[in-house]
Every structure is written in structure tokens, then in C-alpha cells.
Motif scaffolding. Structure first.
Motif, short mmCIF file in Angstrom:
data_model
loop_
_atom_site.label_atom_id
_atom_site.label_comp_id
_atom_site.label_asym_id
_atom_site.label_seq_id
_atom_site.Cartn_x
_atom_site.Cartn_y
_atom_site.Cartn_z
N PHE A 65 0.98 -1.31 -0.03
CA PHE A 65 0.00 -0.06 -0.13
C PHE A 65 0.71 1.13 0.02
CE2 PHE A 65 -3.10 -3.28 2.05
CZ PHE A 65 -3.97 -2.93 1.12
N LYS A 99 4.11 0.92 1.47
CA LYS A 99 4.75 -0.23 2.55
C LYS A 99 4.44 -1.45 1.98
CE LYS A 99 3.08 -0.72 7.32
NZ LYS A 99 2.96 -2.21 7.47
N VAL A 123 3.08 -4.87 2.41
CA VAL A 123 2.51 -5.71 3.39
C VAL A 123 2.81 -7.15 3.26
CG1 VAL A 123 0.30 -6.14 4.35
CG2 VAL A 123 0.79 -3.80 3.49
N PRO A 148 1.07 -11.03 13.62
CA PRO A 148 0.74 -10.20 14.10
C PRO A 148 -0.07 -9.01 13.63
CG PRO A 148 3.24 -10.44 13.64
CD PRO A 148 2.49 -11.42 12.88
N SER A 149 -0.33 -8.27 14.29
CA SER A 149 -1.37 -7.03 13.96
C SER A 149 -0.75 -6.50 12.69
CB SER A 149 -1.70 -6.29 15.08
OG SER A 149 -2.68 -5.32 14.71
N GLY A 150 -1.29 -6.23 11.72
CA GLY A 150 -0.70 -5.21 10.71
C GLY A 150 0.04 -6.12 9.54
N SER A 151 0.08 -7.68 9.77
CA SER A 151 0.64 -8.51 8.75
C SER A 151 -0.08 -8.73 7.53
CB SER A 151 1.30 -9.62 9.57
OG SER A 151 0.17 -10.46 10.15
N GLY A 152 -1.30 -8.15 7.50
CA GLY A 152 -1.99 -8.49 6.26
C GLY A 152 -2.61 -9.69 6.03
N LYS A 153 -3.39 -9.88 7.03
CA LYS A 153 -4.25 -11.15 7.23
C LYS A 153 -5.62 -10.76 6.53
CE LYS A 153 -3.96 -11.56 11.79
NZ LYS A 153 -2.98 -10.48 12.01
N SER A 154 -6.14 -9.82 7.11
CA SER A 154 -7.46 -9.24 6.50
C SER A 154 -7.35 -8.85 4.95
CB SER A 154 -8.02 -8.09 7.40
OG SER A 154 -8.18 -8.47 8.62
N THR A 155 -6.10 -8.43 4.54
CA THR A 155 -5.90 -8.08 3.10
C THR A 155 -5.74 -9.06 2.34
OG1 THR A 155 -4.41 -6.14 4.10
CG2 THR A 155 -3.98 -7.08 1.57
N GLN A 191 -13.89 -8.95 9.65
CA GLN A 191 -13.39 -8.72 10.98
C GLN A 191 -14.41 -7.49 11.55
OE1 GLN A 191 -9.18 -7.35 10.83
NE2 GLN A 191 -9.16 -7.80 13.06
N GLU A 232 -11.28 -13.52 12.47
CA GLU A 232 -11.37 -13.43 13.86
C GLU A 232 -12.71 -13.60 14.51
OE1 GLU A 232 -8.62 -10.68 16.19
OE2 GLU A 232 -7.57 -10.10 14.09
N HIS A 292 -5.84 -14.60 16.69
CA HIS A 292 -4.54 -14.16 17.50
C HIS A 292 -4.55 -15.45 18.56
CE1 HIS A 292 -3.48 -10.39 15.69
NE2 HIS A 292 -4.75 -10.37 15.57
N1 LIG Z 1 -6.78 0.05 1.91
C1 LIG Z 1 -5.63 0.50 2.48
N2 LIG Z 1 -4.72 1.27 2.25
C2 LIG Z 1 -3.76 1.51 2.82
N3 LIG Z 1 -3.04 0.65 3.91
C3 LIG Z 1 -4.01 -0.37 4.00
C4 LIG Z 1 -5.13 -0.66 3.47
N4 LIG Z 1 -5.68 -1.67 3.89
C5 LIG Z 1 -4.88 -2.24 4.86
N5 LIG Z 1 -3.79 -1.36 4.93
C6 LIG Z 1 -2.49 -1.72 5.73
O1 LIG Z 1 -1.88 -2.89 5.64
C7 LIG Z 1 -1.41 -3.60 6.67
C8 LIG Z 1 -2.16 -4.73 6.83
O2 LIG Z 1 -3.40 -4.55 7.23
P1 LIG Z 1 -4.50 -5.77 7.70
O3 LIG Z 1 -5.66 -5.18 8.17
O4 LIG Z 1 -4.44 -6.87 6.39
O5 LIG Z 1 -3.66 -6.30 8.77
P2 LIG Z 1 -4.12 -7.69 9.62
O6 LIG Z 1 -2.77 -8.77 9.78
O7 LIG Z 1 -5.38 -8.13 9.40
O8 LIG Z 1 -4.02 -6.99 11.07
P3 LIG Z 1 -5.10 -7.27 12.65
O9 LIG Z 1 -4.36 -8.65 13.01
O10 LIG Z 1 -4.77 -6.15 13.68
O11 LIG Z 1 -6.36 -7.38 12.01
C9 LIG Z 1 -1.73 -2.46 7.76
O12 LIG Z 1 -0.31 -1.82 7.82
C10 LIG Z 1 -2.72 -1.59 7.28
O13 LIG Z 1 -2.43 -0.36 7.86
#
Ligand SMILES: Nc1ncnc2c1ncn2[C@@H]1O[C@H](COP(=O)(O)OP(=O)(O)OP(=O)(O)O)[C@@H](O)[C@H]1O
Ligand SMILES: [Mg+2]
Length: 244
Positions: free
Chosen positions: A12, A15, A17, A36-43, A78, A152, A185
Motif C-alpha cells: 500500500f 509499504k 505488506v 502479528p497485527s498489521g501483517s496483512g491477514k485481512s488484506t 473482522q 477473528e 490471534h
Molecule cells: N486500503 C488500505 N490502504 C492503505 N493501507 C492499508 C489498506 N488496507 C490495509 N492497509 C495496511 O496494510 C497492513 C495490513 O493490514 P491488515 O488489516 O491486512 O492487517 P491484519 O493482519 O489483518 O491486522 P489485525 O491483526 O490487526 O487485524 C496495515 O499496515 C494496514 O495499515
């Protein structure tokens, strides 16, 4: 149905991801994704659902690319995504608009098991966070897809309800032969439920390890108190904390 995540990368802005992420979910398999939180799972879920495009790699379901294609999985996001203007029952019956397999009787029966009998005709605003989570979970379960992606689903539940829901999820899954990809988690939850756990690293996330979980099925919550379980928990914790 088999799902193959193949060398997926995503940034993104500047950055990174996800980086070269590959793993598979076999037919009828229960796979948990920990990271970890922010590792891109939901992405990653967004990509499987066809609403986010990866920069690199492919997502293949039953030998066909499903990149940017919607409707191949049932999904519990989520964030709470219930429609505020629909009652609990109307929300869980959303899948009925897609398939006639979703029957009102089945929906009511599931709501009852999930302890939501008394709020069937209530609106989301009248429910607690944990109740909304359960409604959203049942809605995903009722969608007749071969892949169920749960982000989650039990994070807002108390320990008692969580164990009941885990048990119930396992029973339901054993009956319907769906494949499940499950974000959590909670290491104990992942161990108790899964055939396989995929561990993601800190960002930029790579697959640190894929571990096969050998516990026999059907599983009973008493499993979580055994020495064998504790041994596996230690192993997963060490893997999560390891530097490489
Ligand atoms: N649409 C977007 N635009 C910019 N950055 C994004 C976007 N979607 C996600 N990110 C970034 O991508 C990274 C991964 O986000 P994601 O939600 O996939 O993490 P996650 O592993 O699901 O975290 P959590 O465990 O906290 O739910 C984060 O740094 C987030 O800020
Ligand atoms: Mg997330």
C-alpha cells in the motif's frame, strides 16, 4: 474445492505488506492463519474475496484463478457488517437471496444453538458486540460456499461462549465438508480447531512456517488440558517469537 495462495505480494503506497506469501487450503481442511497485527491477514482475505488486487502472484481455486472475482467464498469480516435496518433473522437469511438452500428453519435452529433465540427479531443496535459477532458468524455459515473465511470470529466473546462456539463450529464443519480459513490471534484456539496453522511474520509478511496439527477428531475441549497440547502450544509460541 482447494485453494492455492501462490507467491502473493501486496504493497500500500510504499509499504510492503505481504511478500511472496504461498500456502494451500485443501478440500475440507481447517486452516488457521496467525500473524502479528498489521501483517496483512485481512488484506489476504480481501484478495480471496476478489475485492483487493495483489501486486504479484495468483489465487487459485479448484485449478482456476479467482483474482478479482467475487462470490467464491463465504466471508465473515473482522468488522461487524450487519445491516442495521434488518433484524437478526433477516440478517442471517441474507444468503437466501443467493441460494434457496438457506432455509428459515435452519437459520432459526442455528440462532438457537448460538444462544440468540430471544433476539431473533431484534435489530443489531440492540445487541452486544459478542452477540453481533455471533449473528455475523451464522450468516457466513449459512452461505452455501465450499470455502468459509472467518476473520477473528470469536475475538469479542467471553471464554465460556468462545469454547461453546468453537465446539459448535467443529461439529458444523464436520457435517458440511467445507474448507475453512480462520484468522485468529489465539494460539490455543488455532491448535484446538485446525488441521494446519500458517504463521505469518512481522511486516513485510512472509510465511514463517506451516505446521500440521496431528490431534485426532472429533476433538473435545478437554484436549486443551493435556500435556501433548501444551507441548504444541510451546512449539507454536517459540515459532512466533523466533527471529527468522
Ligand atoms: N486500503 C488500505 N490502504 C492503505 N493501507 C492499508 C489498506 N488496507 C490495509 N492497509 C495496511 O496494510 C497492513 C495490513 O493490514 P491488515 O488489516 O491486512 O492487517 P491484519 O493482519 O489483518 O491486522 P489485525 O491483526 O490487526 O487485524 C496495515 O499496515 C494496514 O495499515
Ligand atoms: Mg485483520
Amino acid at each position: 474445492m482447494s485453494l492455492v495462495i501462490k507467491k502473493v505480494g501486496k504493497s500500500f503506497e510504499d509499504k510492503i505488506v505481504l511478500k511472496d506469501v504461498s500456502f494451500e487450503v485443501g478440500k475440507g481442511e481447517f486452516v488457521s492463519l496467525i500473524g502479528p497485527s498489521g501483517s496483512g491477514k485481512s488484506t489476504l482475505f480481501g484478495m480471496i474475496g476478489g475485492i483487493i488486487s495483489p501486486d504479484e502472484g495468483d489465487i487459485i481455486m479448484s485449478n482456476q484463478s479467482i483474482l478479482n472475482k467475487r462470490g467464491h467464498m463465504s466471508y465473515m469480516p473482522q468488522q461487524d457488517s450487519l445491516f442495521p435496518w434488518r433484524t437478526v433473522l433477516e440478517n442471517v437469511l441474507l444468503g437466501q437471496e443467493i441460494s434457496s438452500e438457506v432455509t428459515k428453519d435452519k437459520a432459526i435452529q442455528m440462532l438457537q444453538i448460538a444462544g440468540l433465540k430471544d433476539v431473533i427479531n431484534a435489530y443489531p443496535a440492540e445487541l452486544s458486540g459478542g452477540m453481533r459477532q455471533r449473528v455475523s458468524f451464522i450468516r457466513a455459515l449459512l452461505c452455501p460456499q465450499n470455502l468459509l473465511c472467518l476473520d477473528e470470529p470469536f475475538s469479542a466473546l467471553d471464554e465460556f461462549t468462545r469454547i461453546d462456539m468453537q465446539q459448535w463450529l467443529l461439529e458444523t464443519w464436520e457435517k458440511y465438508e467445507q474448507s475453512i480459513l480462520f484468522i485468529t490471534h489465539n494460539i490455543e484456539e488455532a491448535l484446538f480447531l485446525s488441521d494446519k496453522i500458517v504463521i505469518l511474520s512481522h511486516s513485510p509478511a512472509v510465511v514463517k512456517e506451516v505446521i500440521e496439527i496431528p490431534f485426532a477428531r472429533p476433538r473435545d475441549p478437554a484436549l486443551m488440558l493435556t500435556d501433548e497440547f501444551l507441548k504444541w502450544k510451546r512449539k507454536v509460541m517459540n515459532l512466533i517469537q523466533s527471529k527468522n
